[in-house]
Scaffold this motif. Structure first.
Motif, PDB file in Angstrom:
ATOM      1  N   ILE A   1       0.878  -1.175   0.000  1.00 49.83           N
ATOM      2  CA  ILE A   1       0.000   0.000   0.000  1.00 49.83           C
ATOM      3  C   ILE A   1       0.911   1.219   0.000  1.00 49.83           C
ATOM      4  O   ILE A   1       1.739   1.373   0.901  1.00 49.83           O
ATOM      5  N   TYR A   2       0.774   2.050  -1.006  1.00 49.25           N
ATOM      6  CA  TYR A   2       1.743   3.144  -1.163  1.00 49.25           C
ATOM      7  C   TYR A   2       1.039   4.493  -1.316  1.00 49.25           C
ATOM      8  O   TYR A   2      -0.012   4.598  -1.940  1.00 49.25           O
ATOM      9  N   LYS A   3       1.637   5.501  -0.728  1.00 51.09           N
ATOM     10  CA  LYS A   3       1.122   6.871  -0.831  1.00 51.09           C
ATOM     11  C   LYS A   3       1.761   7.564  -2.023  1.00 51.09           C
ATOM     12  O   LYS A   3       2.818   7.144  -2.518  1.00 51.09           O
ATOM     13  N   LEU A   4       1.127   8.632  -2.480  1.00 52.53           N
ATOM     14  CA  LEU A   4       1.662   9.444  -3.566  1.00 52.53           C
ATOM     15  C   LEU A   4       2.332  10.686  -3.001  1.00 52.53           C
ATOM     16  O   LEU A   4       1.902  11.216  -1.976  1.00 52.53           O
ATOM     17  N   THR A   5       3.378  11.140  -3.673  1.00 52.77           N
ATOM     18  CA  THR A   5       4.003  12.403  -3.290  1.00 52.77           C
ATOM     19  C   THR A   5       3.093  13.547  -3.736  1.00 52.77           C
ATOM     20  O   THR A   5       2.214  13.348  -4.594  1.00 52.77           O
ATOM     21  N   PRO A   6       3.288  14.752  -3.202  1.00 50.39           N
ATOM     22  CA  PRO A   6       2.477  15.895  -3.665  1.00 50.39           C
ATOM     23  C   PRO A   6       2.553  16.110  -5.174  1.00 50.39           C
ATOM     24  O   PRO A   6       1.534  16.425  -5.811  1.00 50.39           O
ATOM     25  N   ASP A   7       3.734  15.912  -5.760  1.00 48.91           N
ATOM     26  CA  ASP A   7       3.885  16.086  -7.211  1.00 48.91           C
ATOM     27  C   ASP A   7       3.106  15.027  -7.982  1.00 48.91           C
ATOM     28  O   ASP A   7       2.482  15.318  -9.015  1.00 48.91           O
ATOM     29  N   GLN A   8       3.172  13.792  -7.490  1.00 48.96           N
ATOM     30  CA  GLN A   8       2.431  12.712  -8.152  1.00 48.96           C
ATOM     31  C   GLN A   8       0.921  12.946  -8.068  1.00 48.96           C
ATOM     32  O   GLN A   8       0.197  12.772  -9.050  1.00 48.96           O
ATOM     33  N   LEU A   9       0.471  13.393  -6.909  1.00 48.81           N
ATOM     34  CA  LEU A   9      -0.951  13.670  -6.730  1.00 48.81           C
ATOM     35  C   LEU A   9      -1.402  14.814  -7.640  1.00 48.81           C
ATOM     36  O   LEU A   9      -2.485  14.769  -8.242  1.00 48.81           O
ATOM     37  N   ALA A  10      -0.544  15.832  -7.763  1.00 50.14           N
ATOM     38  CA  ALA A  10      -0.842  16.969  -8.647  1.00 50.14           C
ATOM     39  C   ALA A  10      -0.974  16.505 -10.099  1.00 50.14           C
ATOM     40  O   ALA A  10      -1.832  16.991 -10.847  1.00 50.14           O
ATOM     41  N   ALA A  11      -0.136  15.542 -10.485  1.00 48.38           N
ATOM     42  CA  ALA A  11      -0.204  15.004 -11.850  1.00 48.38           C
ATOM     43  C   ALA A  11      -1.537  14.302 -12.090  1.00 48.38           C
ATOM     44  O   ALA A  11      -2.127  14.406 -13.173  1.00 48.38           O
ATOM     45  N   TRP A  12      -2.054  13.612 -11.074  1.00 50.72           N
ATOM     46  CA  TRP A  12      -3.348  12.947 -11.212  1.00 50.72           C
ATOM     47  C   TRP A  12      -4.489  13.965 -11.303  1.00 50.72           C
ATOM     48  O   TRP A  12      -5.416  13.794 -12.098  1.00 50.72           O
ATOM     49  N   HIS A  13      -4.408  15.012 -10.508  1.00 51.37           N
ATOM     50  CA  HIS A  13      -5.430  16.057 -10.579  1.00 51.37           C
ATOM     51  C   HIS A  13      -5.467  16.686 -11.977  1.00 51.37           C
ATOM     52  O   HIS A  13      -6.545  16.969 -12.515  1.00 51.37           O
ATOM     53  N   LYS A  14      -4.304  16.860 -12.553  1.00 52.00           N
ATOM     54  CA  LYS A  14      -4.207  17.429 -13.900  1.00 52.00           C
ATOM     55  C   LYS A  14      -4.755  16.431 -14.937  1.00 52.00           C
ATOM     56  O   LYS A  14      -5.417  16.819 -15.902  1.00 52.00           O
ATOM     57  N   ALA A  15      -4.501  15.157 -14.686  1.00 44.49           N
ATOM     58  CA  ALA A  15      -4.885  14.125 -15.655  1.00 44.49           C
ATOM     59  C   ALA A  15      -6.393  13.936 -15.766  1.00 44.49           C
ATOM     60  O   ALA A  15      -6.886  13.444 -16.782  1.00 44.49           O
TER      61      ALA A  15
END
Length: 326
Positions: A275-289
């Motif tokens: 079970i892994y968390k996302l970094t703020p940058d990774q999460l931002a990429a998903w919001h953009k996607a």
């Protein structure tokens, strides 16, 4: 009170067929049975019900039409199983909206009621609700939106399906009961699912990676056959109306919400799972996607004659009101 009881006692007996496509041990079924028992009590015993779980009356994909056609008197429906048919409701399946299912169920029900009269006019709308937020569970680790390219994914909703397509993935249509088989045979590489149901449906035996983020929720509705409702006495109709409310939406959904939330800890305790968390940058990429999926949803809602901004703003207002927004 005696007069009221007498009037109810004179009502013709009504037997309801309740259809659910999840297995008997799924926490939604006992909630719906308790709801039906309360109806029996409130109707002085004139309205009784039998639950048919596990697709006994028909496939999960067909439940809306089963309620419309009278195969079931009440049916548990995932509107996302028929992409494009319910464009307004599809908005509630967009990513990054809901933080929890209890307030979220009250919010989606209060929001959708005015739209249901048109969008689900073939049935008598009872209430809407959501499960606790779900995420990606997969054979390989998914961290960035670009990881979806060339993957085969079973999406929970039509809007998640649009996201998968926009990222270069392929959607695999499979109902919840059929999902494990699709994953075990390699027909699908990943699934979007809530945590507790991963264990309930045995999917924890065929996937090992779990993204720890409140990615989405699936909107559901509990709907009734119109003819069955119209054939009831005024007193019986009032009993049904009193049990088709925002309060009941949250009450029915709450045990399921607790069950799904507890699933994360169950999976974490199993060996071989990450079970892994996302970094703020990774999460931002998903919001953009998710922007293309949001735009596609807005376009479909506009074609159906609604203002997408007004629709989404009203949902977000209800989420804030019920303390269920992200």
């Amino acid at each position: 009170m005696l007069l009221g009881t007498g009037a109810q006692a004179q009502d013709k007996p009504v037997q309801l067929k309740l259809s659910s496509w999840v297995p008997p041990q799924h926490p939604l079924n006992p909630s719906l049975i308790a709801w039906a028992e309360d109806i029996k009590k409130a109707s002085g015993g004139s309205i009784t019900a039998t639950m048919y779980p596990s697709e006994q009356l028909g496939k999960a994909f067909d439940h809306y039409d089963m309620a419309r056609d009278g195969i079931a008197d009440f049916a548990y429906v995932n509107p996302g199983y028929q992409p494009g048919r319910f464009p307004v409701m599809a908005g509630a399946g967009l990513p990054f909206l809901f933080s929890n299912a209890k307030g979220g169920s009250a919010a989606i029900d209060a929001w959708y009621r005015p739209y249901a009269q048109k969008e689900m006019k073939d049935v008598h709308f009872c209430f809407a609700f959501v499960h606790d937020p779900g995420t990606f569970h997969s054979h390989k680790k998914i961290v960035l939106p670009s990881d979806i390219k060339d993957m085969k994914i079973r999406p929970a909703t039509s809007t998640i399906g649009q996201l998968v397509t926009s990222l270069g993935g392929t959607n695999v249509q499979a109902s919840a009961p059929a999902a494990r088989d699709a994953l075990s045979r390699g027909v699908a590489d990943a699934i979007t699912f809530p945590w507790g149901s991963i264990v309930l449906f045995g999917i924890d035996k065929v996937v090992n990676y779990h993204m720890d983020v409140a990615l989405y929720t699936t909107p559901f509705v509990w709907v009734m056959n119109k003819d069955k409702y119209n054939a009831m006495s005024p007193a019986q109709k009032k009993v049904i109306d009193d049990h088709c409310t925002t309060e009941w939406a949250e009450k029915v959904a709450s045990p399921w919400a607790d069950f799904e939330y507890a699933g994360r800890a169950k999976i974490a305790a199993e060996p071989g799972h990450e079970i892994y968390k996302l970094t703020p940058d990774q999460l931002a990429a998903w919001h953009k996607a998710v922007a293309p999926a949001e735009a596609e949803w807005a376009s479909s809602v506009k074609k159906a004659g609604y203002d997408p901004k007004a629709v989404m703003d009203s949902l977000k207002q209800e989420l804030v009101k019920h303390k269920a927004g992200l």
